[in-house]
Scaffold this motif. Structure first.
Motif, PDB file in Angstrom:
ATOM      1  N   GLN A  32       0.835  -1.205   0.000  1.00 24.22           N
ATOM      2  CA  GLN A  32       0.000   0.000   0.000  1.00 24.22           C
ATOM      3  C   GLN A  32       0.866   1.251   0.000  1.00 24.22           C
ATOM      4  OE1 GLN A  32      -3.364  -0.029  -0.443  1.00 24.22           O
ATOM      5  NE2 GLN A  32      -3.094   2.159  -0.732  1.00 24.22           N
ATOM      6  N   ILE A  33       1.957   1.258   0.763  1.00 23.50           N
ATOM      7  CA  ILE A  33       2.875   2.407   0.744  1.00 23.50           C
ATOM      8  C   ILE A  33       3.420   2.597  -0.668  1.00 23.50           C
ATOM      9  CG2 ILE A  33       5.063   3.347   1.612  1.00 23.50           C
ATOM     10  CD1 ILE A  33       2.775   3.404   3.692  1.00 23.50           C
ATOM     11  N   GLY A  34       3.771   1.508  -1.314  1.00 24.81           N
ATOM     12  CA  GLY A  34       4.248   1.573  -2.700  1.00 24.81           C
ATOM     13  C   GLY A  34       3.209   2.168  -3.631  1.00 24.81           C
ATOM     14  N   ARG A  35       1.944   1.811  -3.421  1.00 30.04           N
ATOM     15  CA  ARG A  35       0.860   2.364  -4.244  1.00 30.04           C
ATOM     16  C   ARG A  35       0.736   3.874  -4.027  1.00 30.04           C
ATOM     17  NH1 ARG A  35      -2.767  -0.530  -6.710  1.00 30.04           N
ATOM     18  NH2 ARG A  35      -4.567   0.718  -6.088  1.00 30.04           N
ATOM     19  N   TYR A  36       0.885   4.312  -2.773  1.00 26.13           N
ATOM     20  CA  TYR A  36       0.850   5.748  -2.492  1.00 26.13           C
ATOM     21  C   TYR A  36       2.001   6.450  -3.204  1.00 26.13           C
ATOM     22  CZ  TYR A  36      -2.327   4.695   1.453  1.00 26.13           C
ATOM     23  OH  TYR A  36      -3.354   4.267   2.250  1.00 26.13           O
ATOM     24  N   GLU A  37       3.197   5.862  -3.095  1.00 27.86           N
ATOM     25  CA  GLU A  37       4.391   6.498  -3.666  1.00 27.86           C
ATOM     26  C   GLU A  37       4.373   6.515  -5.198  1.00 27.86           C
ATOM     27  OE1 GLU A  37       7.938   4.841  -1.949  1.00 27.86           O
ATOM     28  OE2 GLU A  37       7.497   5.689   0.026  1.00 27.86           O
ATOM     29  N   LYS A  38       3.658   5.587  -5.814  1.00 36.62           N
ATOM     30  CA  LYS A  38       3.559   5.551  -7.277  1.00 36.62           C
ATOM     31  C   LYS A  38       2.356   6.336  -7.783  1.00 36.62           C
ATOM     32  CE  LYS A  38       5.927   1.163  -7.661  1.00 36.62           C
ATOM     33  NZ  LYS A  38       5.756  -0.289  -7.779  1.00 36.62           N
ATOM     34  N   GLY A  39       1.564   6.880  -6.853  1.00 38.54           N
ATOM     35  CA  GLY A  39       0.397   7.655  -7.247  1.00 38.54           C
ATOM     36  C   GLY A  39      -0.767   6.805  -7.713  1.00 38.54           C
ATOM     37  N   LYS A  40      -0.732   5.505  -7.415  1.00 38.04           N
ATOM     38  CA  LYS A  40      -1.810   4.610  -7.831  1.00 38.04           C
ATOM     39  C   LYS A  40      -2.960   4.594  -6.836  1.00 38.04           C
ATOM     40  CE  LYS A  40       1.067   1.609 -10.606  1.00 38.04           C
ATOM     41  NZ  LYS A  40       1.504   0.247 -10.880  1.00 38.04           N
ATOM     42  N   SER A  41      -2.740   5.167  -5.658  1.00 33.37           N
ATOM     43  CA  SER A  41      -3.744   5.215  -4.607  1.00 33.37           C
ATOM     44  C   SER A  41      -3.467   6.447  -3.754  1.00 33.37           C
ATOM     45  CB  SER A  41      -3.653   3.937  -3.764  1.00 33.37           C
ATOM     46  OG  SER A  41      -4.605   3.947  -2.734  1.00 33.37           O
ATOM     47  N   SER A  42      -4.513   6.964  -3.137  1.00 29.80           N
ATOM     48  CA  SER A  42      -4.356   8.114  -2.240  1.00 29.80           C
ATOM     49  C   SER A  42      -4.730   7.699  -0.823  1.00 29.80           C
ATOM     50  CB  SER A  42      -5.253   9.263  -2.676  1.00 29.80           C
ATOM     51  OG  SER A  42      -4.866   9.737  -3.939  1.00 29.80           O
ATOM     52  N   PRO A  43      -3.968   8.161   0.160  1.00 27.07           N
ATOM     53  CA  PRO A  43      -4.276   7.795   1.541  1.00 27.07           C
ATOM     54  C   PRO A  43      -5.559   8.455   2.035  1.00 27.07           C
ATOM     55  CG  PRO A  43      -2.404   9.298   1.464  1.00 27.07           C
ATOM     56  CD  PRO A  43      -2.769   8.980   0.056  1.00 27.07           C
ATOM     57  N   SER A  44      -6.269   7.739   2.908  1.00 30.13           N
ATOM     58  CA  SER A  44      -7.454   8.311   3.550  1.00 30.13           C
ATOM     59  C   SER A  44      -6.991   9.407   4.510  1.00 30.13           C
ATOM     60  CB  SER A  44      -8.203   7.230   4.324  1.00 30.13           C
ATOM     61  OG  SER A  44      -7.419   6.797   5.432  1.00 30.13           O
ATOM     62  N   SER A  45      -7.917  10.167   5.032  1.00 22.78           N
ATOM     63  CA  SER A  45      -7.538  11.248   5.952  1.00 22.78           C
ATOM     64  C   SER A  45      -6.879  10.689   7.207  1.00 22.78           C
ATOM     65  CB  SER A  45      -8.747  12.107   6.315  1.00 22.78           C
ATOM     66  OG  SER A  45      -9.739  11.332   6.947  1.00 22.78           O
ATOM     67  N   ASP A  46      -7.363   9.545   7.706  1.00 16.90           N
ATOM     68  CA  ASP A  46      -6.743   8.931   8.888  1.00 16.90           C
ATOM     69  C   ASP A  46      -5.313   8.510   8.602  1.00 16.90           C
ATOM     70  OD1 ASP A  46      -9.064   9.266  10.320  1.00 16.90           O
ATOM     71  OD2 ASP A  46      -9.736   7.188  10.087  1.00 16.90           O
ATOM     72  N   VAL A  47      -5.109   7.873   7.476  1.00 16.47           N
ATOM     73  CA  VAL A  47      -3.764   7.419   7.100  1.00 16.47           C
ATOM     74  C   VAL A  47      -2.866   8.622   6.844  1.00 16.47           C
ATOM     75  CG1 VAL A  47      -2.421   6.183   5.334  1.00 16.47           C
ATOM     76  CG2 VAL A  47      -4.544   5.185   6.225  1.00 16.47           C
ATOM     77  N   LEU A  48      -3.414   9.659   6.235  1.00 18.58           N
ATOM     78  CA  LEU A  48      -2.641  10.872   5.967  1.00 18.58           C
ATOM     79  C   LEU A  48      -2.125  11.479   7.267  1.00 18.58           C
ATOM     80  CD1 LEU A  48      -1.869  12.577   3.464  1.00 18.58           C
ATOM     81  CD2 LEU A  48      -3.804  14.023   4.011  1.00 18.58           C
ATOM     82  N   GLN A  49      -2.970  11.505   8.296  1.00 18.61           N
ATOM     83  CA  GLN A  49      -2.548  12.034   9.594  1.00 18.61           C
ATOM     84  C   GLN A  49      -1.435  11.171  10.192  1.00 18.61           C
ATOM     85  OE1 GLN A  49      -6.245  12.276  11.775  1.00 18.61           O
ATOM     86  NE2 GLN A  49      -6.563  14.395  11.170  1.00 18.61           N
ATOM     87  N   LYS A  50      -1.569   9.864  10.096  1.00 16.01           N
ATOM     88  CA  LYS A  50      -0.534   8.969  10.620  1.00 16.01           C
ATOM     89  C   LYS A  50       0.774   9.155   9.865  1.00 16.01           C
ATOM     90  CE  LYS A  50      -3.720   5.363  12.167  1.00 16.01           C
ATOM     91  NZ  LYS A  50      -4.182   3.982  11.941  1.00 16.01           N
ATOM     92  N   LEU A  51       0.688   9.255   8.549  1.00 15.54           N
ATOM     93  CA  LEU A  51       1.895   9.469   7.739  1.00 15.54           C
ATOM     94  C   LEU A  51       2.575  10.780   8.125  1.00 15.54           C
ATOM     95  CD1 LEU A  51       0.624   8.355   4.208  1.00 15.54           C
ATOM     96  CD2 LEU A  51       2.467   7.275   5.519  1.00 15.54           C
ATOM     97  N   ALA A  52       1.798  11.835   8.266  1.00 21.10           N
ATOM     98  CA  ALA A  52       2.366  13.138   8.625  1.00 21.10           C
ATOM     99  C   ALA A  52       3.079  13.057   9.964  1.00 21.10           C
ATOM    100  CB  ALA A  52       1.267  14.200   8.662  1.00 21.10           C
ATOM    101  N   PHE A  53       2.453  12.427  10.946  1.00 16.25           N
ATOM    102  CA  PHE A  53       3.057  12.299  12.269  1.00 16.25           C
ATOM    103  C   PHE A  53       4.371  11.517  12.191  1.00 16.25           C
ATOM    104  CE2 PHE A  53       3.620   9.585  16.037  1.00 16.25           C
ATOM    105  CZ  PHE A  53       3.946  10.564  16.954  1.00 16.25           C
ATOM    106  N   ILE A  54       4.340  10.379  11.550  1.00 16.41           N
ATOM    107  CA  ILE A  54       5.528   9.517  11.479  1.00 16.41           C
ATOM    108  C   ILE A  54       6.641  10.168  10.660  1.00 16.41           C
ATOM    109  CG2 ILE A  54       6.378   7.316  10.566  1.00 16.41           C
ATOM    110  CD1 ILE A  54       3.513   6.235  11.381  1.00 16.41           C
ATOM    111  N   LEU A  55       6.264  10.901   9.625  1.00 20.63           N
ATOM    112  CA  LEU A  55       7.269  11.534   8.767  1.00 20.63           C
ATOM    113  C   LEU A  55       7.681  12.918   9.264  1.00 20.63           C
ATOM    114  CD1 LEU A  55       5.801  10.424   5.321  1.00 20.63           C
ATOM    115  CD2 LEU A  55       7.791   9.466   6.517  1.00 20.63           C
ATOM    116  N   GLY A  56       7.116  13.350  10.379  1.00 23.64           N
ATOM    117  CA  GLY A  56       7.516  14.617  10.984  1.00 23.64           C
ATOM    118  C   GLY A  56       7.109  15.837  10.195  1.00 23.64           C
ATOM    119  N   THR A  57       5.908  15.805   9.643  1.00 24.59           N
ATOM    120  CA  THR A  57       5.440  16.925   8.850  1.00 24.59           C
ATOM    121  C   THR A  57       3.962  17.155   9.132  1.00 24.59           C
ATOM    122  OG1 THR A  57       5.480  17.877   6.620  1.00 24.59           O
ATOM    123  CG2 THR A  57       4.831  15.554   6.785  1.00 24.59           C
ATOM    124  N   SER A  58       3.325  17.979   8.334  1.00 25.38           N
ATOM    125  CA  SER A  58       1.899  18.243   8.491  1.00 25.38           C
ATOM    126  C   SER A  58       1.131  17.605   7.332  1.00 25.38           C
ATOM    127  CB  SER A  58       1.629  19.751   8.503  1.00 25.38           C
ATOM    128  OG  SER A  58       1.928  20.299   7.236  1.00 25.38           O
TER     129      SER A  58
END
Length: 115
Positions: A32-58
């Motif tokens: 799924q991370i690979g799909r996000y990085e290739k633009g084949k899928s977009s993260p949900s708002s919940d996943v987006l928040q988790k990604l931002a937190f883990i990656l140290g961004t907003s």
């Protein structure tokens, strides 16, 4: 113009995380991370928040590349040095520092209200 998929990949590599490591922290699969990085899928708002937190961004930065500008003046040299050291911490450690600061500030505000 850099896309959300490119920003996720860039931040993941800057944080020295593999797709598997990031996926584990977010609660997904590396596929799924690979799909996000290739633009084949977009993260949900919940996943987006988790990604931002883990990656140290907003989430704002992940979605559109914009960062919130902080307008503050610090004159305490020791405090400035401490914040510079905090910038070197990993995202989880930064979150912990922010939690401590928030708790202290909240406690101070409660004390001021009680007076």
């Amino acid at each position: 113009m850099i896309t959300i998929s490119e920003r996720i990949k860039q931040l993941r590599t800057e944080n020295n995380l593999t797709q598997s490591e990031l996926a584990e922290k977010v609660g997904l699969t590396y596929v799924q991370i690979g799909r996000y990085e290739k633009g084949k899928s977009s993260p949900s708002s919940d996943v987006l928040q988790k990604l931002a937190f883990i990656l140290g961004t907003s989430t704002d930065y992940l979605m559109n590349g914009k960062t919130q500008q902080v307008e503050a003046q610090l004159t305490d040299i020791e405090l400035i040095k401490q914040f510079q050291e905090v910038e070197k911490l990993n995202p989880e450690e930064k979150h912990l520092v922010k939690t401590f600061l928030d708790a202290f500030i909240t406690k101070k505000k409660i004390q001021q209200l009680a007076q």
